[in-house]
Structures are given as structure tokens and as C-alpha cells.
Design a protein around this motif. Structure first.
Motif, PDB file in Angstrom:
ATOM      1  N   SER A   3       0.856  -1.181   0.000  1.00 33.30           N
ATOM      2  CA  SER A   3       0.000   0.000   0.000  1.00 33.30           C
ATOM      3  C   SER A   3       0.892   1.231   0.000  1.00 33.30           C
ATOM      4  CB  SER A   3      -0.935   0.004   1.212  1.00 33.30           C
ATOM      5  OG  SER A   3      -0.187   0.037   2.409  1.00 33.30           O
ATOM      6  N   GLU A  23      -3.805   7.837  -2.783  1.00 35.10           N
ATOM      7  CA  GLU A  23      -3.618   6.522  -2.173  1.00 35.10           C
ATOM      8  C   GLU A  23      -3.510   5.481  -3.265  1.00 35.10           C
ATOM      9  OE1 GLU A  23      -5.840   5.423   1.469  1.00 35.10           O
ATOM     10  OE2 GLU A  23      -6.956   7.264   1.071  1.00 35.10           O
ATOM     11  N   GLY A  24      -2.799   4.406  -2.966  1.00 39.85           N
ATOM     12  CA  GLY A  24      -2.631   3.316  -3.925  1.00 39.85           C
ATOM     13  C   GLY A  24      -1.249   3.368  -4.550  1.00 39.85           C
TER      14      GLY A  24
END
Length: 173
Positions: A100, A112-113
Motif C-alpha cells: 500500500s 492513495e494506492g
């Protein structure tokens, strides 16, 4: 590439159970020194992983970076840096073979990601992992050779190491 790295945090990364390096405003770190096996290269690799999602040999082998005995806890690397007036923090985590990533700007999560953070960091810094390695990292063997050269030969070797000829060509085209 960026103004200054302000913090580096490693948790269960390679030999580091927990390491926090804080750079105060106005300080510049130009070298990390220590005995063989102390974890100097791991610090560099953690910064590279945090910023670009890459290990020293590319994107594979992330499970090998988790400190032995910490497989259940997983590992995390984070780098904070300033770019102009903005403060950023990139954190990457590896748990049970899943990765992550999070990018914060001024304390607010903006991306995010893994892929999204990779793209955002490359856009922010204007380079990818390979370009960053060329601009920031010299191996011990290269530095040992430099110390034994005369002034003119040292200047040529540094120019070659930094690929200044390519930079000059790019800036004049």
C-alpha cells in the motif's frame, strides 16, 4: 529534485527494526557513513522505495525487505520532504504480500494506492527511480577510485558519474 528531505522512517525494513532520521531545517545530509553491514545502503534503498516503489533491483523482491521475524507485522518506510512551500510525506507498507502507499501534502492525504502514488511522486519530483539514483547515489567503490585521482581526472570522473554530458545536451536542445 526537491528542497530537502526532512524525515526518514524505517520500520522492520531489512536490518532496521525502527530507525528515524530527522533533518533539521538548514541541515544537509551529504553522506551516510558506517561500518559494513550497518544498514547504510538500506537507508538509501528505503528512501527509494518510499518515493518510487522500487527496490535496488526494481519492483520485485519486496518481501525480502521485511526484517526477519517481522513478517506478521510487516514493514513500512516513509519519507517526508519539502518542495517549494509544500510539505509532503510518502509512506509505503508491505503486509502479507500486499503493498500500500499514501501521499500526504501538508498533512492531508492527496493520493492513495501504489500506482497512483508512483505517478504523483514522479510528477512532483520530475524524475523516476532511475533518474533519482543517478542524481543521488555513489557506490563506495566509485568514491574510493575518486579519492585516488588527480584534480583533472577527478573532475572528468565526476562529470561522467553525474552524466553531465547528457544534462548539457538536454539543456541546449
Amino acid at each position: 529534485i526537491f528542497d530537502v528531505i526532512t524525515d526518514i522512517e524505517l520500520t522492520n525494513f531489512r536490518r532496521h527494526e525502527y530507525t528515524h532520521i530527522k533533518c533539521e531545517p538548514g541541515e544537509q545530509v551529504i553522506a551516510i557513513c558506517g561500518k559494513n553491514g550497518a544498514g547504510k545502503s538500506s537507508i538509501f534503498e528505503a528512501v527509494q522505495l518510499a518515493l518510487f516503489g522500487e527496490a535496488r533491483n526494481g519492483r520485485g523482491g519486496l518481501d525480502k525487505m521485511v526484517r526477519r521475524g517481522a513478517e506478521l507485522e510487516g514493514m513500512e518506510v516513509a519519507v517526508s520532504f519539502t518542495l517549494g512551500e509544500e510539505s509532503y510525506r510518502v509512506a509505503r507498507r508491505r503486509d502479507s504480500k500486499a503493498s500500500s502507499a499514501v501521499l500526504d501534502a501538508n498533512g492531508i492525504t492527496v493520493v492513495e494506492g501504489v500506482r497512483a502514488v508512483n505517478a504523483a511522486v514522479q510528477e512532483l519530483l520530475g524524475t523516476d527511480g532511475a533518474g533519482w539514483r543517478l542524481a543521488t547515489y555513489a557506490r563506495q567503490k566509485e568514491l574510493d577510485v575518486l579519492s585516488k585521482l588527480g584534480d583533472a581526472a577527478r573532475s572528468r570522473a565526476i562529470a561522467k558519474l553525474l552524466k553531465l554530458d547528457a544534462l548539457t545536451r538536454a539543456s541546449t536542445s
